[in-house]
Write an enzyme that holds these catalytic residues in place. Structure first.
Site, mmCIF file in Angstrom:
data_model
loop_
_atom_site.group_PDB
_atom_site.id
_atom_site.type_symbol
_atom_site.label_atom_id
_atom_site.label_comp_id
_atom_site.label_asym_id
_atom_site.label_seq_id
_atom_site.Cartn_x
_atom_site.Cartn_y
_atom_site.Cartn_z
ATOM 1 N N GLY A 173 0.803 -1.216 0.000
ATOM 2 C CA GLY A 173 0.000 0.000 0.000
ATOM 3 C C GLY A 173 0.836 1.266 0.000
ATOM 4 O O GLY A 173 0.530 2.221 -0.714
ATOM 5 N N CYS A 177 1.052 8.239 24.167
ATOM 6 C CA CYS A 177 2.086 7.478 24.872
ATOM 7 C C CYS A 177 2.601 6.315 24.047
ATOM 8 O O CYS A 177 3.696 5.820 24.276
ATOM 9 C CB CYS A 177 1.527 6.915 26.172
ATOM 10 S SG CYS A 177 1.026 8.188 27.310
ATOM 11 N N ASN A 180 -8.120 3.918 8.414
ATOM 12 C CA ASN A 180 -7.488 2.785 9.098
ATOM 13 C C ASN A 180 -7.701 2.797 10.606
ATOM 14 O O ASN A 180 -7.690 1.761 11.245
ATOM 15 C CB ASN A 180 -5.996 2.739 8.779
ATOM 16 C CG ASN A 180 -5.324 4.087 8.944
ATOM 17 O OD1 ASN A 180 -5.729 5.081 8.339
ATOM 18 N ND2 ASN A 180 -4.302 4.135 9.771
ATOM 19 N N SER A 182 -3.547 -3.475 -0.777
ATOM 20 C CA SER A 182 -2.444 -4.215 -0.178
ATOM 21 C C SER A 182 -2.900 -5.640 0.103
ATOM 22 O O SER A 182 -4.061 -5.877 0.429
ATOM 23 C CB SER A 182 -2.049 -3.515 1.127
ATOM 24 O OG SER A 182 -1.165 -4.323 1.863
#
Lengths: 121, 380
Positions: free
Chosen positions: B71, B319, B145, B193
């Site tokens: 991709g 984080c 995504n 992909s």
């Protein structure tokens, strides 16, 4: 990213979690880098930390460093605890990943803020 | 300990049927597809068949499919291949698009990033108003995504067509999970992909509409219709094609299965845990995506606790990123950085079961409860 066994232990089973309602000193520090927050509560008698609790909103490293910082500070004199550095906390956890080193600042700074709060009273 | 994989937007296990199909192409049909002898011809036949299969899955012609390494390469080829000019894209694209745009900006291209609403939806009207005389390309992802929001691609495609501008969409997450027809949707360039659809890693494709002028990134032996030099990865392409045909074959049953599990997960979490919000669009989202925001807790801690229970998820928390920046997608929805902290992405797959979701629903309330009990933000 790999955390040491000690970090994982303190993260999974944090020591000294909670609040002290009649604390002699309270310190809250937010981490400008990522938004984590830690509050440390201390009870002091004859210049020594006799009880210590913490609360943390943060990642595994933030929780583990706060847990370790409270464990290291318990029983120390205020001067000894003030002398505890960020690196002392990280070293006691067998190190932190580089990207997480700032988390040890949070724990040490919150501890120092609680001591300063106590001294200011 | 049993392990439960709920991170299918990151990657998927290769389907066993796909592996079986690939095997002979490592040791028996190993020829170079450019060679003239029988070994080469056998490889070429496999390559041609693969190209037809992937084209069929997209409603394209075989000679409109260029195989790539995945991709990211497909996105790079589409954006860099169009040539200099003004590009319109969205603020929630994958880094493969955003960082390519950044690179092109350094080379003197102008890029407009259209915003999204609080559910992650691009307004086609914003795309149209961003068009200038210099616009050469519009690139808006099909499905996001992180949050799974599905964009109004057909509408954006017809706007591009009306203005005579090329339209690219990154369909890496949507391929195999929502219907794609490059004709009906007015798509000129489309990235897919293999490893997101139970195929091998290291292979993908770019659909390039016949007549669209794209310059190659890789120069060499003139492979892939001159668009991508490099000896073709025949086992990978064969595996990708098999995965694509399985995705088409199983489309309806997969969609039903994934939607059922996703709805069960979302409803179960909402029922058992307070202060949870679904990130993204309530209905226009991928059937396998549940991105949930847990107030007062931090995502990496939640992820690590789930990991200790064998459950694999991902998080948009600052984080967890090397840069310590919170997810650009969740920021673009207008969510405050401290709230982004507690966002967890569950992406389900073909192999997940109801009993796995039940197990997640068993352990999650306790973990969230434990983290909230130690959070200075809870109960304020």
């Amino acid at each position: 990213m790999d955390y040491s066994e000690k970090v994982m232990d303190h993260f999974a089973n944090p020591r000294n979690i909670g609040e002290i309602p009649d604390a002699d000193g309270v310190g809250t520090v937010g981490n400008p880098a990522c938004g984590d927050t830690t509050t440390v509560y201390i009870k002091v008698s004859d210049g020594r930390i006799t009880d210590i609790k913490f609360k943390t909103f943060g990642c595994a490293a933030a929780i583990a460093t706060a847990s370790m910082a409270t464990e290291l500070a318990l029983g120390k004199t205020l001067d000894e605890a003030l002398a505890m550095s960020r690196n002392d906390v990280a070293d006691a956890l067998d190190g932190l990943p580089d990207v997480k080193m700032h988390c040890s600042n949070l724990a040490a700074d919150a501890l120092h803020a609680a001591i300063e709060d106590c001294l200011a009273k | 300990m049993k392990r439960i994989y709920l991170d299918h937007a990151a990657t998927t296990a290769v389907d066993r049927e796909v592996v079986q199909t690939m095997m002979p192409y490592f040791t028996e049909t190993y020829g170079n597809a450019s060679s003239l002898h029988s070994f080469g011809r056998d490889a070429k036949n496999a390559l041609d068949a693969g190209r037809r299969t992937v084209a069929d899955a997209l409603g394209a012609q075989a000679n409109e499919i260029i195989f790539t390494s995945g991709g990211t390469e497909s996105d790079n080829l589409a954006l860099k291949g169009v040539g200099k000019g003004h590009i319109i894209t969205s603020s929630i694209e994958h880094p493969a698009i955003l960082n390519t745009c950044k690179y092109l900006t350094d080379l003197g291209c102008e890029v407009t990033y259209v915003p999204v609403d609080s559910e992650g939806m691009v307004d086609p009207g914003d795309v149209e108003s961003a068009i200038t005389d210099d616009t050469v390309l519009i690139s808006v992802m099909h499905a996001n995504n992180e949050i799974g929001t599905i964009q109004p691609i057909s509408e954006i495609g017809s706007i591009a067509k009306d203005h005579g501008i090329l339209f690219h969409t990154d369909a890496v997450q949507s391929f195999g999970k929502t219907e794609i027809d490059v004709q009906k949707m007015n798509i000129d360039l489309l990235s897919v992909s293999s490893h997101k659809i139970y195929g091998p890693k290291g292979v993908g494709a770019l659909y390039i509409r016949k007549g669209a002028k794209i310059k190659p990134l890789m120069h060499g032996g003139g492979h892939e219709l001159g668009m991508r030099a490099s000896t073709e990865n025949i086992p990978g392409i064969v595996g990708f094609a098999k995965a694509a045909s399985l995705a088409t074959e199983r489309f309806e049953s997969d969609t039903r299965h994934l939607t059922g599990l996703k709805d069960m997960l979302i409803a179960g979490v909402m029922d058992s845990i307070d202060d949870v919000i679904l990130n993204g669009h309530p209905t226009e989202r991928l059937p396998n995506n549940a991105n949930l925001r847990f107030a007062f807790v931090e995502g990496e801690s939640l992820l690590m606790h789930l990991d200790m229970k064998g459950i694999a998820v991902s998080t948009g928390s600052a984080c967890s990123s090397a840069s310590l920046d919170p997810s650009h997608v969740l920021l673009a929805l207008g969510i405050a950085p401290e709230d982004i902290h507690g966002s967890i992405r569950f992406t389900l797959g073909r192999g997940n079961t109801e009993s796995e979701i039940k197990y997640v629903l068993e352990v999650l309330p306790e973990i969230v409860g434990k983290l909230r009990a130690m959070s200075p933000l809870a109960g304020r």
